[in-house]
Design a protein around this motif. Structure first.
Motif, PDB file in Angstrom:
ATOM      1  N   ARG A 116       0.825  -1.218   0.000  1.00  0.00           N
ATOM      2  CA  ARG A 116       0.000   0.000   0.000  1.00  0.00           C
ATOM      3  C   ARG A 116       0.859   1.269   0.000  1.00  0.00           C
ATOM      4  O   ARG A 116       0.451   2.300  -0.512  1.00  0.00           O
ATOM      5  N   ASN A 117       2.061   1.197   0.572  1.00  0.00           N
ATOM      6  CA  ASN A 117       2.937   2.366   0.551  1.00  0.00           C
ATOM      7  C   ASN A 117       3.678   2.511  -0.770  1.00  0.00           C
ATOM      8  O   ASN A 117       4.284   3.556  -1.033  1.00  0.00           O
ATOM      9  N   ALA A 118       3.622   1.479  -1.595  1.00  0.00           N
ATOM     10  CA  ALA A 118       4.289   1.557  -2.904  1.00  0.00           C
ATOM     11  C   ALA A 118       3.624   2.570  -3.824  1.00  0.00           C
ATOM     12  O   ALA A 118       4.230   3.029  -4.800  1.00  0.00           O
ATOM     13  N   ARG A 119       2.358   2.982  -3.511  1.00  0.00           N
ATOM     14  CA  ARG A 119       1.644   3.942  -4.352  1.00  0.00           C
ATOM     15  C   ARG A 119       2.328   5.311  -4.356  1.00  0.00           C
ATOM     16  O   ARG A 119       2.118   6.107  -5.272  1.00  0.00           O
ATOM     17  N   TRP A 120       3.141   5.604  -3.324  1.00  0.00           N
ATOM     18  CA  TRP A 120       3.792   6.915  -3.226  1.00  0.00           C
ATOM     19  C   TRP A 120       5.129   6.955  -3.975  1.00  0.00           C
ATOM     20  O   TRP A 120       5.777   8.007  -4.014  1.00  0.00           O
ATOM     21  N   SER A 121       5.549   5.851  -4.566  1.00  0.00           N
ATOM     22  CA  SER A 121       6.876   5.802  -5.200  1.00  0.00           C
ATOM     23  C   SER A 121       6.898   6.531  -6.533  1.00  0.00           C
ATOM     24  O   SER A 121       6.000   6.356  -7.376  1.00  0.00           O
ATOM     25  N   ASN A 122       7.921   7.355  -6.725  1.00  0.00           N
ATOM     26  CA  ASN A 122       8.130   8.001  -8.021  1.00  0.00           C
ATOM     27  C   ASN A 122       8.596   7.000  -9.068  1.00  0.00           C
ATOM     28  O   ASN A 122       8.375   7.180 -10.264  1.00  0.00           O
ATOM     29  N   LYS A 123       9.288   5.956  -8.588  1.00  0.00           N
ATOM     30  CA  LYS A 123       9.816   4.942  -9.497  1.00  0.00           C
ATOM     31  C   LYS A 123       8.782   3.843  -9.699  1.00  0.00           C
ATOM     32  O   LYS A 123       8.051   3.480  -8.764  1.00  0.00           O
ATOM     33  N   LYS A 124       8.749   3.328 -10.903  1.00  0.00           N
ATOM     34  CA  LYS A 124       7.829   2.237 -11.217  1.00  0.00           C
ATOM     35  C   LYS A 124       8.503   0.893 -10.896  1.00  0.00           C
ATOM     36  O   LYS A 124       9.679   0.829 -10.550  1.00  0.00           O
ATOM     37  N   ASN A 125       7.734  -0.173 -11.035  1.00  0.00           N
ATOM     38  CA  ASN A 125       8.238  -1.531 -10.789  1.00  0.00           C
ATOM     39  C   ASN A 125       8.833  -1.659  -9.378  1.00  0.00           C
ATOM     40  O   ASN A 125       9.999  -2.009  -9.180  1.00  0.00           O
ATOM     41  N   VAL A 126       8.005  -1.342  -8.410  1.00  0.00           N
ATOM     42  CA  VAL A 126       8.430  -1.454  -7.014  1.00  0.00           C
ATOM     43  C   VAL A 126       8.588  -2.931  -6.662  1.00  0.00           C
ATOM     44  O   VAL A 126       7.686  -3.741  -6.904  1.00  0.00           O
ATOM     45  N   PRO A 127       9.735  -3.326  -6.092  1.00  0.00           N
ATOM     46  CA  PRO A 127       9.958  -4.750  -5.772  1.00  0.00           C
ATOM     47  C   PRO A 127       9.057  -5.227  -4.642  1.00  0.00           C
ATOM     48  O   PRO A 127       8.677  -4.459  -3.759  1.00  0.00           O
ATOM     49  N   LYS A 128       8.716  -6.512  -4.716  1.00  0.00           N
ATOM     50  CA  LYS A 128       7.865  -7.129  -3.697  1.00  0.00           C
ATOM     51  C   LYS A 128       8.718  -7.625  -2.523  1.00  0.00           C
ATOM     52  O   LYS A 128       9.921  -7.834  -2.650  1.00  0.00           O
ATOM     53  N   LEU A 129       8.031  -7.812  -1.388  1.00  0.00           N
ATOM     54  CA  LEU A 129       8.731  -8.314  -0.210  1.00  0.00           C
ATOM     55  C   LEU A 129       9.240  -9.730  -0.422  1.00  0.00           C
ATOM     56  O   LEU A 129      10.320 -10.094   0.057  1.00  0.00           O
ATOM     57  N   GLY A 130       8.497 -10.538  -1.173  1.00  0.00           N
ATOM     58  CA  GLY A 130       8.930 -11.898  -1.451  1.00  0.00           C
ATOM     59  C   GLY A 130       8.577 -12.861  -0.340  1.00  0.00           C
ATOM     60  O   GLY A 130       7.696 -12.604   0.497  1.00  0.00           O
ATOM     61  N   ASP A 131       9.290 -13.998  -0.296  1.00  0.00           N
ATOM     62  CA  ASP A 131       9.035 -15.018   0.718  1.00  0.00           C
ATOM     63  C   ASP A 131      10.371 -15.624   1.151  1.00  0.00           C
ATOM     64  O   ASP A 131      11.441 -15.105   0.826  1.00  0.00           O
TER      65      ASP A 131
END
Length: 394
Positions: free
Chosen positions: A91-106
């Motif tokens: 949900r905080n990734a919406r504020w990123s200027n950069k696209k393709n925000v990496p996921k937390l993963g597992d």
């Protein structure tokens, strides 16, 4: 052409809608008009202005009353880290200027993926800003100075809110990093890897030391064996030399005994007792002076000849030995005279030190040498006497 017609038609529709719902038109039609911002046309106009201006639209979008700004604590994610933190980052990734925000993963994410994720969020570039929350509107100011003062107050308030926002993001990332089980796993693996490398280095160094020590021991062993071999060769050579010397000694003894026996059987080549004694002394002199080869040649000559021939051979050998002894005496006397002259010169030139030898002392020394001539059994003793006399008189 079709797109131009569509744009013209849309604009025409918008214009007709504006004319239809404008407050003046509605007021002329007898419709009740709301005061100020309460009128829907005013609200629509203001919304249209905000949405059409990118700066105002970003400021408006930055203020979302429904957005959850909460940050999970460390204790909340002890058992279910991914379930707690993954939706917060999304949900905080919406504020990123950069696209393709990496996921937390597992838990199956690689070290490179995890490192890229935290690098991105520790350097997070947010477009969220808080100008929409300005308490003062500079357009309402009465003068330029008041507008500047209001703008200054608004900038300070925006900077404070931006700083709080970035601290919130940083706290989120720090909490996630400290609770992330993959980070702990990677640290343990890195620690194990370093320990393994350290053990490998220690083992390699130990093996190297062992190899050096083994090589050194091999060199020492080779040196010891070489030394033992050399000592054994020297010992064997000494044994061979000793054996040869003993053989030669026995052979010389045998040849001497043979010469004595032959001369004795022939009564030393004379019937006169005095001549026999003298010949006996000369024979003993031959036994002392002659080498093995000479003794063998002389004995062979005595064996294959008559008494007179044997006497001639013995006399010839005696004459050669006596001549050799005479030359040795002359050389010794010459050396003594030379030594005496050198002593006299050193005494005269030095003004003291060694004294001149009297004539009596010289005669005594000559008698001592004649008493123990070179070539006799007592020649070693004569050498000692000579050394003693030289020491005394010097």
């Amino acid at each position: 052409m079709a797109s131009s017609l569509w744009y013209f038609r849309e604009n025409q529709e918008d214009k007709s809608m504006v004319l239809k719902h404008h407050p003046d038109k509605r007021k002329a039609a007898g419709e009740q008009i709301g005061e100020g911002d309460n009128d829907y046309f005013t609200c629509i106009t203001k919304a249209y202005e905000i949405l059409c201006d990118p700066v105002k639209r970003r400021a408006f979008n930055s203020i979302d009353p429904t957005f959850d700004n909460s940050v999970p604590s460390k204790s909340e994610a002890k058992e279910n880290f991914f379930e707690v933190f993954s939706p917060v980052f999304e949900r905080n990734a919406r504020w990123s200027n950069k696209k393709n925000v990496p996921k937390l993963g597992d838990m199956n994410s690689s070290f490179e993926e995890v490192d890229a994720f935290y690098s991105f969020w520790y350097n997070f570039d947010s477009w969220r800003e808080f100008s929409y929350l300005d308490e003062e509107e500079k357009e309402k100011a009465e003068c330029r100075d008041e507008r500047r003062w209001i703008e200054k107050q608004n900038r300070a308030a925006r900077a404070l809110r931006k700083k709080e926002e970035m601290n919130r993001i940083r706290t989120l990332v720090d909490n996630a990093y400290s609770c992330d089980p993959r980070i702990k796993k990677f640290k343990e693996e890195e620690k194990a890897k370093k320990e393994a490398e350290k053990k490998a280095k220690v083992e390699a160094k130990r093996k190297e030391q062992e190899a050096k020590e083994k090589q050194r021991q091999a060199e020492l062993e080779a040196a010891r064996l070489a030394k033992e071999k050399e000592e054994e060769e020297v010992r064997q050579q000494a044994l061979v030399a000793k054996k040869e010397k003993e053989i030669q000694k026995k052979a010389i003894k045998k040849e001497r005994q043979k010469l004595r026996t032959t001369c004795k059987n022939w009564n030393y080549f004379s019937d006169n007792e005095a001549d026999c004694v003298k010949m006996m002394e000369e024979v003993e002199k031959l036994c002392d002076r002659l080498e093995l080869a000479s003794l063998q040649c002389l004995n062979e000559a005595l064996t294959s000849t008559t008494r007179e021939g044997g006497k001639a051979a013995v006399v010839k050998q005696i004459e050669e030995i006596n001549e050799q002894i005479r030359r040795e005496k002359e050389e010794a006397e010459a050396r003594m005279r030379q030594a005496t002259k050198s002593s006299e010169k050193s005494t005269t030139g030095g003004g003291g030190g060694s004294k001149n030898w009297p004539e009596d002392d010289l005669q005594l020394l000559i008698k001592a040498v004649n008493l123990f001539p070179a070539g006799t059994n007592s020649r070693y003793f004569s050498g000692l006497v000579l050394k003693a006399l030289l020491t005394i008189f010097n």
